[in-house]
Enzyme design. Structure first.
Site, PDB file in Angstrom:
ATOM      1  N   GLY A 264     -12.575  -4.080   1.679  1.00 37.96           N
ATOM      2  CA  GLY A 264     -13.987  -3.670   1.746  1.00 37.96           C
ATOM      3  C   GLY A 264     -14.337  -2.654   0.668  1.00 37.96           C
ATOM      4  O   GLY A 264     -15.423  -2.701   0.083  1.00 37.96           O
TER       5      GLY A 264
ATOM      6  N   GLY B  27      -8.073  -7.903  -1.146  1.00 41.02           N
ATOM      7  CA  GLY B  27      -8.253  -8.803  -0.010  1.00 41.02           C
ATOM      8  C   GLY B  27      -7.471 -10.096  -0.128  1.00 41.02           C
ATOM      9  O   GLY B  27      -6.289 -10.093  -0.479  1.00 41.02           O
TER      10      GLY B  27
ATOM     11  N   ARG C 128       0.818  -1.219   0.000  1.00 39.83           N
ATOM     12  CA  ARG C 128       0.000   0.000   0.000  1.00 39.83           C
ATOM     13  C   ARG C 128       0.851   1.267   0.000  1.00 39.83           C
ATOM     14  O   ARG C 128       0.410   2.300  -0.513  1.00 39.83           O
ATOM     15  CB  ARG C 128      -0.945  -0.008   1.200  1.00 39.83           C
ATOM     16  CG  ARG C 128      -2.171  -0.873   0.948  1.00 39.83           C
ATOM     17  CD  ARG C 128      -3.092  -0.856   2.142  1.00 39.83           C
ATOM     18  NE  ARG C 128      -4.428  -1.336   1.784  1.00 39.83           N
ATOM     19  CZ  ARG C 128      -5.383  -1.585   2.662  1.00 39.83           C
ATOM     20  NH1 ARG C 128      -5.167  -1.401   3.940  1.00 39.83           N
ATOM     21  NH2 ARG C 128      -6.576  -2.004   2.259  1.00 39.83           N
TER      22      ARG C 128
HETATM   23  C1  3PG Z   1      -8.719  -1.631   5.049  1.00 43.17           C
HETATM   24  O1  3PG Z   1      -7.658  -2.096   5.433  1.00 43.17           O
HETATM   25  O2  3PG Z   1      -9.673  -2.348   4.676  1.00 43.17           O
HETATM   26  C2  3PG Z   1      -8.851  -0.141   4.949  1.00 43.17           C
HETATM   27  O3  3PG Z   1      -7.685   0.498   5.310  1.00 43.17           O
HETATM   28  C3  3PG Z   1     -10.029   0.338   5.760  1.00 43.17           C
HETATM   29  O4  3PG Z   1      -9.869  -0.007   7.114  1.00 43.17           O
HETATM   30  P1  3PG Z   1     -11.150  -0.197   8.022  1.00 43.17           P
HETATM   31  O5  3PG Z   1     -11.868  -1.421   7.539  1.00 43.17           O
HETATM   32  O6  3PG Z   1     -10.649  -0.334   9.425  1.00 43.17           O
HETATM   33  O7  3PG Z   1     -12.024   1.030   7.854  1.00 43.17           O
HETATM   34 MG    MG Z   2     -11.277  -3.612   6.441  1.00 47.04          MG
END
Ligand code: 3PG
Ligand code: MG
Length: 418
Positions: free
Chosen positions: A398, A375, A40
């Site tokens: 997400g 993911g 990232r």
């Molecule tokens: C993630 O890793 O999915 C994003 O950085 C968002 O993080 P969060 O789900 O804690 O909002």
């Molecule tokens: Mg997350």
């Protein structure tokens, strides 16, 4: 894309408030937090380099983990500032807060091309609450707002949405970074106008997590291949026994609707024809959350669509791999989201790895565009060292899923139109 991007901005001498997603995995080693995957951070470098070249003063904000409004040293961004400095090849300043005097002083001392990273915005509850007063405090050091945090764009938080509103209200510009632009291009435009055949591979544990994506992709895809534990909820919907497999009885009706929509839309909708099954056994060991660790004994291939009693389905079997690989080989556009089995356990990683190989082969030999929806599928590809052999891997989890569902992401909506 109809949104303004960093390419369109004149930032010379201006304070650029740049929201990035540096929510990277960390591990404690000898009392220090060490970054285990810097993807990232690496993916934001083109945006940073462009803005540095254009003479902006870059003030970076990010979150790490979910500290819930409290300072927590294990979630500090300090190690990220060090890593970013190494990757960028220039000094990156760090302030142990994201608002107030220390930030304003550090920013006042910045020169064109300087980079400063602020401490975890989630040390304040006002961040997730998208509190307007907190946004105004953050925006004190912002002439221009840039969002390159695609992975956090599904959150309507102060740093992802609120600050943009403050800057825009003052007549300032709010633009997408180059990573944000790429994510929207591949997960958006490319999939809206795919070269055909368009083959979608969906896995993961739950139908309920993916149903909106399935429903939307049934409008666009030629073929959908299903794997992961969610395949067993589809089995249940078809009237088979699922043994001890992870299933969602509440999602059976949803699964049935998806199957009939596939027929109506003439989408080839493939489910596993064989499974790797094993017997789950509770051990005395406890996991990090204090739950008993489950061991899986006697992994075997089962060709019976009824999962044998006492066993759970944990991966797609070799006949399914063959059928799915053949579909992938003929594809011109591929979207993959979610593993085919419990790939973290190497006994059940073969299906996911074989699909990864098939996606890479189609990309490399027949010029298919392969888009990996973030993911666990990204984790699986990186684990197999195949990450650089696909067309695009999303940095979102997400956020990718919500975007693929067709949602308007608050972090994108907040940006200025072209
Ligand atoms: C993630 O890793 O999915 C994003 O950085 C968002 O993080 P969060 O789900 O804690 O909002
Ligand atoms: Mg997350």
């Amino acid at each position: 894309m109809a949104k303004l991007t960093v390419r369109d901005l004149d930032v010379r001498g201006k304070r650029v408030f740049l929201r990035v997603d540096y929510n990277v995995p960390l591990e404690e080693k000898d009392g220090q937090m060490v970054i285990t995957d810097a993807t990232r951070i690496v993916e934001t470098l083109p945006t940073l380099k462009l803005l540095i070249e254009k003479g902006g003063k870059l003030i970076l904000t990010a979150h790490l983990g979910r500290p819930k409004g409290k300072r927590d040293v294990t979630m500090s961004l300090a190690p990220v500032a060090v890593k970013l400095g190494e990757l960028l090849g220039q000094k990156v300043g760090f302030v142990a807060d994201c608002i107030g005097e220390p930030v304003e002083q550090a920013v006042a001392a910045m020169k064109e091309g300087d980079v400063l990273l602020l401490e975890n915005v989630r040390y304040y509850n006002e961040e997730e609450a998208n509190d307007p007063a907190f946004s105004a405090k953050l925006a004190k050091v912002a002439d221009v707002y840039v969002n390159d945090a695609f992975g956090a764009a599904h959150r309507a938080h102060a740093s992802t949405a609120g600050v943009a509103a403050v800057v825009a209200a003052r007549g300032g510009k709010c633009a997408a970074g180059l990573l944000m632009e790429r994510e929207l291009k591949f997960l958006g435009d490319e999939l809206d106008h795919p070269a055909r055949p368009f083959v979608v591979i969906l896995g993961g544990a739950k139908v309920s997590d993916k149903i909106k994506v399935i429903d939307r992709l049934l409008e666009k895809a030629d073929t959908i291949l299903i794997g992961g534990a969610m395949a067993y909820t589809f089995r249940l919907a078809q009237g088979y026994q699922t043994g001890k497999s992870l299933v969602e009885p509440d999602a059976v009706e949803t699964a049935k609707l998806a199957l009939s929509k596939a027929k109506v839309k003439n989408v080839k909708f493939l489910l596993p024809v064989d499974d790797v099954v094993a017997t789950p056994v509770k051990t005395d060991k406890l996991d990090k959350k204090g739950k008993p660790v489950i061991e899986f004994q006697n992994p075997t291939v089962s060709t019976d669509l009824n999962v044998p009693a006492g066993t759970a389905g944990l991966d797609i079997g070799p006949a399914t791999v063959k059928a799915y690989a053949a579909e992938v080989a003929g594809a011109k556009t591929i979207l993959w989201n979610g593993p085919m089995g419990l790939f973290e356990n190497k006994q059940f990683a073969a299906g996911t790895n074989a699909v990864a190989q098939a996606v890479v082969a189609a990309t490399q030999t027949s010029g298919a565009k392969s888009i990996i929806g973030g993911g666990d599928s990204v984790k699986a590809l990186n684990k197999a060292k195949l990450g650089d052999k696909v067309t695009f891997m999303s940095t979102g989890g997400g956020a990718s899923l919500e975007f693929l569902e067709g949602a308007v992401l608050p972090g994108v909506a907040a940006l200025s139109d072209k």
